[in-house]
Design an enzyme around this catalytic site. Structure first.
Site, PDB file in Angstrom:
ATOM      1  N   HIS A 268      15.844 -11.710  28.980  1.00 51.52           N
ATOM      2  CA  HIS A 268      14.505 -12.272  29.080  1.00 51.52           C
ATOM      3  C   HIS A 268      13.715 -11.037  28.874  1.00 51.52           C
ATOM      4  O   HIS A 268      12.869 -10.751  28.131  1.00 51.52           O
ATOM      5  CB  HIS A 268      14.187 -12.998  30.109  1.00 51.52           C
ATOM      6  CG  HIS A 268      12.774 -13.619  30.318  1.00 51.52           C
ATOM      7  ND1 HIS A 268      12.395 -14.722  29.922  1.00 51.52           N
ATOM      8  CD2 HIS A 268      11.532 -12.815  30.752  1.00 51.52           C
ATOM      9  CE1 HIS A 268      10.914 -14.889  30.202  1.00 51.52           C
ATOM     10  NE2 HIS A 268      10.631 -13.769  30.750  1.00 51.52           N
ATOM     11  N   GLU A 269      13.806 -10.001  29.912  1.00 51.42           N
ATOM     12  CA  GLU A 269      13.252  -8.958  30.248  1.00 51.42           C
ATOM     13  C   GLU A 269      13.355  -8.111  28.713  1.00 51.42           C
ATOM     14  O   GLU A 269      12.219  -7.368  28.144  1.00 51.42           O
ATOM     15  CB  GLU A 269      13.350  -7.978  31.257  1.00 51.42           C
ATOM     16  CG  GLU A 269      13.156  -8.875  32.489  1.00 51.42           C
ATOM     17  CD  GLU A 269      11.748  -9.493  32.517  1.00 51.42           C
ATOM     18  OE1 GLU A 269      10.764  -8.829  31.912  1.00 51.42           O
ATOM     19  OE2 GLU A 269      11.672 -10.633  33.265  1.00 51.42           O
ATOM     20  N   GLU A 298       5.530 -14.009  25.788  1.00 52.75           N
ATOM     21  CA  GLU A 298       6.536 -14.918  26.564  1.00 52.75           C
ATOM     22  C   GLU A 298       7.271 -15.412  25.382  1.00 52.75           C
ATOM     23  O   GLU A 298       8.377 -15.405  25.422  1.00 52.75           O
ATOM     24  CB  GLU A 298       5.713 -15.797  27.231  1.00 52.75           C
ATOM     25  CG  GLU A 298       6.656 -16.521  28.193  1.00 52.75           C
ATOM     26  CD  GLU A 298       7.369 -15.667  29.266  1.00 52.75           C
ATOM     27  OE1 GLU A 298       6.933 -14.575  29.706  1.00 52.75           O
ATOM     28  OE2 GLU A 298       8.463 -16.090  29.902  1.00 52.75           O
TER      29      GLU A 298
HETATM   30 ZN    ZN Z   1       8.582 -13.459  30.721  1.00 54.98          ZN
END
Ligand code: ZN
Length: 505
Positions: A268-269, A298
Site C-alpha cells: 500500500h505505502e 489513494e
Molecule cells: Zn493510503
C-alpha cells in the site's frame, strides 16, 4: 515575463525547502525520534509551519502570482492556478482560528487515546464538539472561495472541507455515488457472508519478523520502488512521506502472528511512494509535483495493494518467493488457496481491517454521519447510537462498544472532517485505471505471473504520475482512461472477483 516567472520560482523553491524540512522532521518523529525529543519537535514543527504560512500568504507572493497570471505555457499556468488556490485558502482563515485548531487538536488526540482505551465516548464528546465548531468556522471562511458553475446547487459546509482534500468534488456529486455503491454492495456482502469462508488456517502461527522484513524489501524491488530515491523503515502505523521525488520514505509494521500485515502495509505505502517518485519535480518550479487530490493518491496505493496484490496471477509469482522464506509454514499451499485466504471477506467492525468488499460501506457510514454533524442534523451526543444503527443497516452487525464503533478512527480526533470519502474515490479511480491498464496490456496476467510489474508502473508513470497536479483528479483519469469518476469499474471488479471466489453463480 521571464523575470516574473523567475521571481515566482525562487519564492516557490524556498517554500518547498521548508515543506521538505517539515516532512523530514515528521518522518523522523514517527520512526527514530527518542520519546524525550517530542517537546522540542512540536516547537520545531510549529515554527516551520508558521514560516510556510507566512511565505504563502505574503503580499510579495501575491504580487509574483499576479505578474504570472497571463503565463501562456500550460504547465506554468497550471502551477499559478494551483498555487493561487492554496494561497487563497490560507489567507481566508484568520490566524486565531489556525491556532485554536492546533490547540484543540493537541488536547483532543490525548483525550481520544484515553477514551478509546476505556471505550468511553462521553469523555471524548466535548472535544468533538469543539473541533466541529472550529471546522464549521473554517468551512464558513472557505465557502465563498468555491468556484461555482451555473446551475450547481448551493454549496454546503461539507463542500468547503471536501475541497481541501478533493478539489472540485461536491457533495451533490458525491452523495449519489456513495448511495449507489452502498446499494449494490450491501447485497454482495450478504451473499458472500452466507457462503462458506475460505480456509486461512495456514496463515496462523509464527512468521519470523526478520524474514518478513526481507520479504517486504523483495516486494519493493519487484514493484520498482527506487531505493536510491527512498527507503523503508518500521513504525507503529504504516505511512509514506514524500520529501521530494528523489527522497520518499515508507514505513511498514510487522506482527509475527499476522504475516499479511507487513506485506500489504508495504505494498500500500509503496503505491503512494511510487507515485511520489514519479512526480514532475523538474517542471514549473516543482509546483506541479503533487497529486491533484487525496483520492487520486489513494488510487495508487489501492491499485498496488488490491488490484495487483490481491490477484491470483500475482500470488503465482509471490508465493514461491514467500515460501522460500517460510518453508515449514507454507509447504503445500497453492496460489489458489493463498488467493482465497487473502481475499477472505468478514463483517469486521474495524475499517482498517476491512476487506475490499466491506471497506466502502465503512466510508459510506462515516460520510453520512459527518455530513449530518456539519449540517446540525445530528447532535454529537447522539453519534454513538447513530453509528451503531447505521452500521447495522449497512453491514448487518453492530459494534460491541464505542471503541469498536465511533472511537476507532483518528480522523475525527484530529478534527479531519471530509477526508473519508477520498478512500472510496481512490477505490473507484483504482478500478478504472486498472481496467484501462488491462485493455492496454492484453498479456497483463502473464506479466503478473512472471512477477514482471514494470509494465504497470510504466503505464502509471506515463498516464498519471508525470502530470502531477496539472489537471484535476477526474480530468486526469478521464484523459488516461476515457472514463471520469464512476463506480462501474469498481462494481464489475468486486462482483466478478468475489462472485467467482465465493461461488455465487
Ligand atoms: Zn493510503
Amino acid at each position: 515575463m521571464a523575470d516574473s516567472w523567475g521571481d515566482l520560482e525562487r519564492r516557490v523553491s524556498d517554500l518547498h525547502a521548508l515543506e521538505g524540512a517539515i516532512a523530514v522532521l515528521s518522518w523522523d518523529r514517527e520512526t527514530c525520534m527518542p520519546p524525550k525529543g517530542a517537546r522540542a519537535r512540536i516547537a520545531q514543527l510549529s515554527a516551520l509551519q508558521a514560516a510556510v504560512h507566512e511565505k504563502l500568504v505574503s503580499p510579495a507572493l501575491g504580487e509574483a502570482l499576479a505578474m504570472c497570471e497571463t503565463e501562456r505555457d500550460p504547465e506554468r499556468a497550471a502551477a499559478v492556478r494551483e498555487l493561487s488556490r492554496e494561497r487563497s485558502r490560507a489567507i481566508a482563515v484568520p490566524e486565531r482560528l489556525v491556532r485554536a485548531l492546533a490547540e484543540a487538536q493537541g488536547a483532543s488526540l490525548t483525550a481520544w487515546r484515553d477514551a478509546r482505551e476505556r471505550s468511553d465516548f462521553g469523555a471524548f464528546a466535548p472535544h468533538v464538539e469543539r473541533l466541529l465548531a472550529l471546522r464549521r468556522e473554517m468551512a464558513a471562511c472557505w465557502l465563498p472561495l468555491l468556484p461555482r458553475a451555473a446551475g450547481e446547487p448551493e454549496p454546503e459546509p461539507y463542500d468547503a472541507l471536501l475541497e481541501g482534500y478533493e478539489p472540485g468534488m461536491r457533495v451533490a456529486r458525491l452523495a449519489p455515488i456513495l448511495e449507489r455503491i452502498a446499494a449494490w454492495l450491501a447485497p454482495l456482502v450478504a451473499r458472500v457472508a452466507a457462503a462458506p469462508p475460505p480456509d486461512d488456517g495456514f496463515l496462523r502461527g509464527r512468521f519470523d519478523a526478520d524474514a518478513q522484513w526481507d520479504l517486504t524489501m523483495e516486494l519493493l524491488a519487484m514493484v520498482g520502488f527506487d531505493l536510491d530515491a527512498g527507503r523503508q523503515d518500521r513504525s507503529v502505523h504504516p505511512f509514506s512521506q514524500g520529501i521530494d521525488a528523489g527522497d520518499v520514505r515508507l514505513t511498514t509494521r510487522i506482527f509475527e502472528e499476522l504475516p499479511l500485515s507487513s506485506l500489504y502495509g508495504t505494498l500500500h505505502e509503496a503505491g503512494h511512494g511510487l507515485y511520489e517518485q514519479g512526480l514532475p519535480a523538474e517542471v514549473a518550479g516543482g509546483v506541479l509535483a503533487a497529486a491533484p487530490s487525496m483520492g487520486l493518491h489513494e488510487s495508487q496505493s489501492r491499485l498496488w495493494e488490491n488490484l495487483v496484490g490481491r490477484s491470483l496471477p500475482f500470488w503465482e509469482a509471490l508465493l514461491p518467493r514467500m515460501a522460500r522464506r517460510f518453508p515449514e509454514r507454507l509447504a503445500g499451499v497453492t496460489p489458489q488457496r493463498m488467493y482465497a485466504a487473502v481475499n477472505r471477506v468478514e463483517r469486521s467492525m474495524i475499517r482498517v481491517e476491512a476487506d475490499e468488499v466491506t471497506y466502502n460501506l465503512h466510508v459510506v457510514l462515516r460520510f453520512g454521519l459527518e455530513r449530518a454533524l456539519l449540517r446540525g442534523d445530528l447532535a454529537v451526543k447522539d453519534l454513538p447510537g447513530a453509528w451503531s444503527d447505521r452500521m447495522e443497516a449497512l453491514l448487518g452487525a453492530r459494534p460491541r462498544d464505542d471503541a469498536e464503533g465511533v472511537l476507532q478512527d483518528i480522523h475525527w480526533a484530529w478534527g479531519e472532517l471530509g477526508y473519508f470519502p477520498t478512500y472510496t474515490l481512490g477505490n473507484c479511480y483504482a478500478a478504472t485505471l486498472f481496467a484501462a491498464i488491462r485493455r492496454a496490456r492484453p498479456g497483463l496476467d502473464d506479466e503478473l505471473r512472471r512477477g514482471e510489474l514494470g509494465g504497470i508502473l510504466g503505464w502509471l508513470r506515463e498516464h498519471v504520475h508525470r502530470h502531477g497536479r496539472r489537471f484535476g483528479a477526474e480530468e486526469l483519469v478521464r484523459r488516461a482512461t476515457g472514463t471520469g469518476l464512476d463506480d462501474g469499474d469498481l462494481r464489475a471488479y468486486l462482483e466478478g472477483k468475489y462472485g467467482a471466489l465465493y461461488g455465487l453463480g
